[in-house]
Design a protein around this motif. Structure first.
Motif, mmCIF file in Angstrom:
data_model
loop_
_atom_site.group_PDB
_atom_site.id
_atom_site.type_symbol
_atom_site.label_atom_id
_atom_site.label_comp_id
_atom_site.label_asym_id
_atom_site.label_seq_id
_atom_site.Cartn_x
_atom_site.Cartn_y
_atom_site.Cartn_z
ATOM 1 N N LEU A 18 -8.340 -4.496 -7.692
ATOM 2 C CA LEU A 18 -8.790 -3.117 -7.871
ATOM 3 C C LEU A 18 -9.047 -2.457 -6.511
ATOM 4 C CD1 LEU A 18 -9.447 -1.246 -10.254
ATOM 5 C CD2 LEU A 18 -11.813 -2.018 -10.103
ATOM 6 N N ASN A 19 -9.617 -3.216 -5.601
ATOM 7 C CA ASN A 19 -9.923 -2.682 -4.276
ATOM 8 C C ASN A 19 -8.695 -2.570 -3.381
ATOM 9 O OD1 ASN A 19 -12.884 -2.150 -3.712
ATOM 10 N ND2 ASN A 19 -12.940 -4.017 -4.921
ATOM 11 N N GLN A 20 -7.570 -3.051 -3.872
ATOM 12 C CA GLN A 20 -6.348 -2.945 -3.075
ATOM 13 C C GLN A 20 -5.296 -2.103 -3.803
ATOM 14 O OE1 GLN A 20 -5.718 -6.647 -0.443
ATOM 15 N NE2 GLN A 20 -6.220 -7.479 -2.425
ATOM 16 N N GLN A 21 -5.774 -1.322 -4.750
ATOM 17 C CA GLN A 21 -4.869 -0.504 -5.543
ATOM 18 C C GLN A 21 -4.049 0.454 -4.673
ATOM 19 O OE1 GLN A 21 -5.111 -0.071 -9.714
ATOM 20 N NE2 GLN A 21 -3.243 -0.368 -8.602
ATOM 21 N N VAL A 58 -1.812 3.530 10.490
ATOM 22 C CA VAL A 58 -1.557 4.975 10.397
ATOM 23 C C VAL A 58 -1.720 5.479 8.960
ATOM 24 C CG1 VAL A 58 0.237 6.741 10.627
ATOM 25 C CG2 VAL A 58 -0.031 5.004 12.399
ATOM 26 N N TYR A 59 -1.236 4.723 7.985
ATOM 27 C CA TYR A 59 -1.181 5.256 6.634
ATOM 28 C C TYR A 59 -1.533 4.275 5.505
ATOM 29 C CZ TYR A 59 1.015 6.577 2.217
ATOM 30 O OH TYR A 59 1.254 6.798 0.900
ATOM 31 N N PHE A 60 -0.933 3.059 5.528
ATOM 32 C CA PHE A 60 -1.004 2.237 4.319
ATOM 33 C C PHE A 60 -2.367 1.685 3.981
ATOM 34 C CE2 PHE A 60 3.474 1.703 5.521
ATOM 35 C CZ PHE A 60 3.975 2.418 4.468
ATOM 36 N N ALA A 61 -3.017 1.107 4.985
ATOM 37 C CA ALA A 61 -4.236 0.360 4.686
ATOM 38 C C ALA A 61 -5.363 1.311 4.283
ATOM 39 C CB ALA A 61 -4.642 -0.453 5.903
ATOM 40 N N ASN A 62 -6.307 0.746 3.552
ATOM 41 C CA ASN A 62 -7.496 1.497 3.180
ATOM 42 C C ASN A 62 -8.248 1.872 4.468
ATOM 43 O OD1 ASN A 62 -10.364 1.896 2.401
ATOM 44 N ND2 ASN A 62 -9.553 1.418 0.379
ATOM 45 N N VAL A 63 -8.742 3.088 4.523
ATOM 46 C CA VAL A 63 -9.367 3.574 5.760
ATOM 47 C C VAL A 63 -10.601 2.747 6.140
ATOM 48 C CG1 VAL A 63 -10.841 5.344 4.691
ATOM 49 C CG2 VAL A 63 -9.928 5.726 7.000
ATOM 50 N N SER A 64 -11.190 2.053 5.158
ATOM 51 C CA SER A 64 -12.379 1.251 5.465
ATOM 52 C C SER A 64 -12.029 -0.174 5.899
ATOM 53 C CB SER A 64 -13.315 1.220 4.255
ATOM 54 O OG SER A 64 -12.640 0.658 3.147
ATOM 55 N N SER A 65 -10.761 -0.512 5.959
ATOM 56 C CA SER A 65 -10.389 -1.890 6.329
ATOM 57 C C SER A 65 -10.318 -2.084 7.836
ATOM 58 C CB SER A 65 -9.032 -2.245 5.715
ATOM 59 O OG SER A 65 -9.171 -2.482 4.343
#
Ligand code: SF4
Length: 512
Positions: A34-37, A271-278
């Motif tokens: 869920l956290n990697q949706q 730049v884009y893919f990862a969650n901004v909080s990672s």
């Protein structure tokens, strides 16, 4: 980001303690997925291990986002799924199709049944094999295989099965060492067998992230750190390229299984893919994006006045946009409101314009009569950016739209897990017409701006990107910007992709 493109995410859970709570692996797999949706909404799936079940390994997967797959809006159905797939170990996956079609049978994990427990396994992965065609051809020509789905997941399953075909139980570290020698590309794999042994590995180049850590008696692995943090794991580690995690007989070990010729962390993750909080390989996504915004501000040539307002494209350009606005002392405002509840729908309008209007609402109150500095993270195909500019002018009433992109121009396809595999689908090559190195010529940028309907267009520089991430350029993959592909088959496919473009062939470069 103006054009939806994602890759996949993997997860693994092992609960050490005995008793009832030992069977809660599925609950944590669900939470990790869920956290990697953000990394894939096409399908979700899990395989759990439970020696008390007839099906020691059992796999559940469906098309749809995680909540839909686990039927969370129907309490009874959801409880039944969690009961049936209870276990103390498991692996999980969310998918975005970069190779193969969107059918359910391609959802992961892929489970392979066998009477012998070390040959009965399930796996899922995040990546793409650049030598897919060669691997497939070898199986068909030399070993009489019939390939059903024509996707690299099926090919990987066959190669894994072949590595496990000995008459005695093989050493799994050696199995993956041998397998890695045959593969070219990006492959982060989560594997579990009917002995309850689990392996999670990161490919030798480290294109995509993997993190792991403990919470009490529970060991968790995920593609992104935000998933671990939201499951209570604060002290996590980044798995090094060419290393694997081996869970066996109640022990967790981290081992090197392959040489790492070079690190090639995908710049697009920050730049884009990862969650901004990672945090990826010790570098924060949020800090990188704010640095990208500061770099854009440093190179800004437009003289700002009271008519300017900065509007970041939600959500991935927000950190860069806010940082740029702060540096330039112009207001950053939500001129575009994202409709978070659109989701994935088959009844949305088919035109690009409809999709832009379904996704965002333009606020006239913010943009009317203004000179809008529109900040986005990247332009891949360009069609959505064009519609967005048109929408901001027509509906938002903007007087001017100046587009600023926090990523340098995308000039080449990706063969390592991101859904842009041909030259013909990319915007910049249509203007350059041949593979080029270095920064894109200003005249070309001017032409692109005009065609998009922008009053001006500026991209991030390559040096600005590297500085913002804070890692040496040699440790990053920037192949889609620079044309310098880190792997042998990546280089070959790049030439083939350009050849296809010049011949007008539009199909994916790495698949049939
Ligand atoms: S080619 Fe581009 S998108 Fe693909 S892995 Fe490299 S940097 Fe990432």
């Amino acid at each position: 980001m103006a054009e939806a493109m994602h890759n996949c995410a993997i997860a693994a859970v092992y609960i050490k303690e005995n008793g009832d709570s030992a069977n809660r692996a599925l609950f944590y797999l669900y939470k990790l997925l869920l956290n990697q949706q953000n990394r894939g909404q096409l399908s979700a799936g899990v395989t759990t291990y439970n020696p008390e079940r007839m099906q020691i390994l059992d796999t559940y997967k469906e098309l749809g986002p995680v909540n839909e797959v686990f039927k969370t809006s129907d309490r009874q159905q959801s409880i039944e799924i969690f009961k049936r797939y209870a276990g103390n170990k498991g692996i999980g996956h969310v998918r975005y199709a970069t190779s193969g079609s969107e059918e359910r049978s391609l959802a992961q994990p892929f489970e392979r049944h066998h009477g012998r427990k070390w040959k009965w396994f399930s796996f899922c992965w995040n990546g793409n094999l650049a030598n897919f065609q060669e691997l497939k051809q070898h199986l068909m020509d030399k070993a009489d295989y019939h390939i059903i789905y024509n996707t690299d997941t099926e090919i990987l399953m066959h190669y894994l099965s072949r590595e496990l075909r000995s008459s005695t139980k093989p050493n799994l570290v050696k199995v993956f060492s041998r397998l890695a020698q045959k593969l070219d590309g990006c492959f982060n794999i989560a594997f579990i067998n009917a002995f309850g042994e689990m392996v999670v590995l990161r490919d030798p180049y480290g294109f995509r992230p993997i993190v792991y850590g403990w919470k009490d008696d529970m060991f968790l692995v995920a593609s992104e750190s935000n998933a671990l943090i939201n499951c209570g794991v604060t002290d996590y580690k980044h798995l090094a390229p060419g290393h694997l995690i081996y869970v066996k007989n109640g022990h967790v070990e981290v081992k090197k299984y392959a040489e790492s010729p070079k690190k090639s962390h995908c710049m697009f993750e920050w730049v884009y893919f990862a969650n901004v909080s990672s945090v990826l390989d010790n570098k924060s996504v949020y800090i990188t994006r704010t640095n990208l915004g500061k770099e854009l501000a440093r190179n800004e040539t437009e003289t700002m006045d009271a008519e300017h307002v900065l509007v970041p494209v939600p959500d991935t350009a927000k950190a860069a946009g806010d940082a740029m606005a702060y540096e330039l002392k112009v207001p950053s405002a939500e001129g575009l409101i994202r409709n978070r509840f659109v989701g994935r729908t088959f009844i949305e309008g088919s035109s690009r314009e409809d999709r832009v209007q379904n996704k965002y609402t333009a606020l006239k109150e913010i943009m009317e009569g203004k000179k809008v500095i529109l900040v986005d993270d990247s332009i891949v195909r360009g069609s959505t950016t064009k519609q967005l500019i048109n929408y901001i002018k027509k509906v938002g009433g903007a007087k001017e739209v100046h587009v600023r992109i926090s990523c340098p121009p995308i000039r080449g396809p990706c063969f390592y897990g991101i859904d842009m595999s041909t030259v013909s689908e990319l915007l910049v090559p249509k203007y350059e017409m041949e593979p080029k190195k270095g920064e894109v010529d200003n005249k070309i940028i001017g032409k692109i701006a005009k065609d998009l309907g922008a009053d001006s267009l500026k991209y991030q520089s390559i040096a600005g990107l590297v500085k913002s991430i804070g890692k040496p350029a040699k440790d990053l993959c920037m192949a889609c910007i620079t044309g310098e592909y880190p792997t042998h088959y990546g280089k070959k496919l790049y030439l083939k992709a350009w050849d296809n473009f010049k011949k007008g062939i539009k199909e994916r470069t790495y698949a049939c």
